[in-house]
Design a protein around this motif. Structure first.
Motif, PDB file in Angstrom:
ATOM      1  N   LYS A   1       0.723  -1.237  -0.062  1.00  0.00           N
ATOM      2  CA  LYS A   1       0.161   0.069   0.045  1.00  0.00           C
ATOM      3  C   LYS A   1       0.835   1.205  -0.182  1.00  0.00           C
ATOM      4  O   LYS A   1       0.604   2.121  -0.637  1.00  0.00           O
ATOM      5  N   VAL A   2       1.940   1.301   0.572  1.00  0.00           N
ATOM      6  CA  VAL A   2       2.734   2.688   0.841  1.00  0.00           C
ATOM      7  C   VAL A   2       3.877   2.575  -0.403  1.00  0.00           C
ATOM      8  O   VAL A   2       3.723   3.872  -1.057  1.00  0.00           O
TER       9      VAL A   2
ATOM     10  N   SER B   1       3.354   1.543  -3.556  1.00  0.00           N
ATOM     11  CA  SER B   1       2.626   1.540  -4.674  1.00  0.00           C
ATOM     12  C   SER B   1       2.311   2.830  -5.051  1.00  0.00           C
ATOM     13  O   SER B   1       1.647   3.250  -6.144  1.00  0.00           O
ATOM     14  N   LYS B   2       2.461   3.941  -4.200  1.00  0.00           N
ATOM     15  CA  LYS B   2       2.383   5.432  -4.425  1.00  0.00           C
ATOM     16  C   LYS B   2       3.501   5.651  -5.488  1.00  0.00           C
ATOM     17  O   LYS B   2       3.084   6.840  -6.366  1.00  0.00           O
ATOM     18  N   TYR B   3       4.495   5.245  -5.778  1.00  0.00           N
ATOM     19  CA  TYR B   3       5.672   5.507  -6.396  1.00  0.00           C
ATOM     20  C   TYR B   3       5.253   4.902  -7.660  1.00  0.00           C
ATOM     21  O   TYR B   3       6.262   5.122  -8.678  1.00  0.00           O
TER      22      TYR B   3
ATOM     23  N   ARG C   1       3.944   1.172 -10.293  1.00  0.00           N
ATOM     24  CA  ARG C   1       2.920  -0.162 -10.526  1.00  0.00           C
ATOM     25  C   ARG C   1       3.975  -1.130  -9.935  1.00  0.00           C
ATOM     26  O   ARG C   1       5.147  -1.245 -10.493  1.00  0.00           O
TER      27      ARG C   1
ATOM     28  N   TYR D   1       9.366  -3.107  -9.419  1.00  0.00           N
ATOM     29  CA  TYR D   1       8.408  -2.392 -10.199  1.00  0.00           C
ATOM     30  C   TYR D   1       8.441  -2.594 -11.751  1.00  0.00           C
ATOM     31  O   TYR D   1       9.301  -3.343 -12.175  1.00  0.00           O
TER      32      TYR D   1
ATOM     33  N   GLU E   1       9.809   4.094 -12.437  1.00  0.00           N
ATOM     34  CA  GLU E   1       9.401   3.835 -11.210  1.00  0.00           C
ATOM     35  C   GLU E   1      10.077   3.704 -10.070  1.00  0.00           C
ATOM     36  O   GLU E   1      10.115   3.946  -8.901  1.00  0.00           O
TER      37      GLU E   1
ATOM     38  N   ASP F   1      12.375   9.182  -3.521  1.00  0.00           N
ATOM     39  CA  ASP F   1      11.337   9.897  -2.496  1.00  0.00           C
ATOM     40  C   ASP F   1      11.019   8.895  -1.356  1.00  0.00           C
ATOM     41  O   ASP F   1      10.375   9.452  -0.583  1.00  0.00           O
ATOM     42  N   ALA F   2      11.011   7.879  -1.439  1.00  0.00           N
ATOM     43  CA  ALA F   2      10.596   6.708  -0.321  1.00  0.00           C
ATOM     44  C   ALA F   2      11.764   6.613   0.868  1.00  0.00           C
ATOM     45  O   ALA F   2      11.302   6.252   1.889  1.00  0.00           O
TER      46      ALA F   2
ATOM     47  N   THR G   1      10.941   7.678   4.843  1.00  0.00           N
ATOM     48  CA  THR G   1       9.642   7.775   5.029  1.00  0.00           C
ATOM     49  C   THR G   1       9.276   6.742   6.316  1.00  0.00           C
ATOM     50  O   THR G   1      10.006   5.765   6.571  1.00  0.00           O
TER      51      THR G   1
END
Length: 351
Positions: free
Chosen positions: A79-80, A82-84, A86, A109, A114, A121-122, A125
């Motif tokens: 869930k976390v 998959s924001k970045y 597929r 990915y 991706e 970005d991740a 986090t």
């Protein structure tokens, strides 16, 4: 130590156990037993990074996620992350005996773009109140890799006593002492890139896929076909634009002719209506002026008639008042005449 030396760092492109145990990448001797164990595994070839059957997928599209909570599940990670992009495959590493999570996972990915987005970005986090680290799959892409369980790895915490440098979490700092180039060359350790350090806040780029000659030919063919398609599309679009332009010009001419005829009719009607309105206003203004003049003349005549009648009334009243005054004056003289009074007495005595 200057401020520039504090922020100048570099990262390892290949793994060597002795260099990974050094803060500036210039050590030539192992400083703990774990580094010595990793050096033995590396020199004896006891570890095969490609021999793990569980490692599947494209390494250039895979990211490593570390410092996960042992209670975090695959669904939460999916869930976390998959924001970045597929997600094609996800593997949460678990203990083969207990089945509990080991605290790290691998996420593959669909595309390399991706993967790079998640890599940038991740990092740092939070997942289930734990700050995670994100790195590329060094097991498959970093030459000479030795995992943490064999004394290698990267990063780590000070409490463990096994800090490893050269990775994204703990980089090499610029050396503050002379670099032993001969000893490093003898041990096969790549020397620090003197004069080519980067800032410690800059994100190190993961390795890129090396394209073969076949891939280059395929990409060139794809580009040429795409270029030809674009040219064909441009030609067809230009033809469509020409046809549309011709059609639109004809339609504009027709509309302009119709508009001109309509405008002439409207201007004629407007002019005629304006003339009629001007004539009406002129006539009505003349009529109003005539009526106003007539009313003024009538008022003056009426005023003069009333003033003349009033004067005649006043003269007649004045003349009547004068006559009455004269008559009263005459009678009064007769009443107060002594001769007439004496004559009247005499006449009375005679009777």
């Amino acid at each position: 130590m200057s401020r520039r030396d504090i922020h100048s760092v570099f990262y390892a492109e290949s793994y060597h156990p002795i260099q990974a145990g050094s803060i500036d990448g210039t050590d030539i001797l192992p400083h703990d037993n774990a580094v010595y164990r990793a050096l033995l595994c590396s020199s004896a070839g006891l570890y095969d990074p490609l021999g793990d059957p569980k490692v599947i997928g494209d390494p250039y599209c895979t990211v490593f996620i570390g410092r996960l909570s042992h209670l975090t599940t695959e669904d939460t990670v999916h869930k976390v992350m998959s924001k970045y992009g597929r997600i094609k495959n996800l593997r949460l590493v678990r203990d083969i005996v207990t089945g509990a999570s080991r605290g790290y996972a691998f996420v593959e990915y669909e595309t390399e773009r991706e993967m790079r987005r998640a890599y940038e970005d991740a990092h740092h986090t939070t997942i289930d109140d734990c700050v995670i680290i994100v790195d590329y799959s060094r097991q498959q892409l970093m030459p000479g890799w030795i995992p943490r369980r064999l004394g290698g790895g990267l990063g780590g915490k000070k409490e463990s006593g096994q800090l490893r440098f050269g990775g994204r979490e703990r980089s090499f700092r610029a050396p503050l002492r002379p670099i032993p180039y001969d000893d490093l060359k003898r041990l096969g350790i790549p020397p620090p890139p003197e004069g080519r350090y980067i800032h410690r806040l800059k994100v190190p780029s993961p390795p890129r896929r090396k394209r073969s000659s076949v891939d280059k030919e395929e990409s060139s063919l794809k580009r040429s076909s795409k270029h030809s398609e674009e040219q064909a599309h441009r030609g067809s679009s230009r033809e469509r634009e020409d046809r549309h332009h011709n059609k639109s010009s004809v339609e504009r001419n027709d509309r302009s002719r119709k508009r001109s005829s309509v405008d002439r009719e409207e201007s004629y009607y407007k002019a005629s209506t304006a003339e009629r309105e001007d004539q009406y206003y002129q006539r009505s203004s003349r009529d109003r002026e005539d009526r106003t003049h007539k009313r003024l003349v009538d008022k003056e005549e009426d005023y003069y008639r009333r003033s003349y009648a009033d004067k005649e009334d006043e003269t007649s009243k004045r003349s009547s008042r004068d006559g009455e005054k004269r008559s009263r004056h005459h009678h009064g003289k007769q009443a107060y005449n002594p001769e007439s009074r004496s004559n009247s007495r005499d006449h009375s005595f005679d009777h």
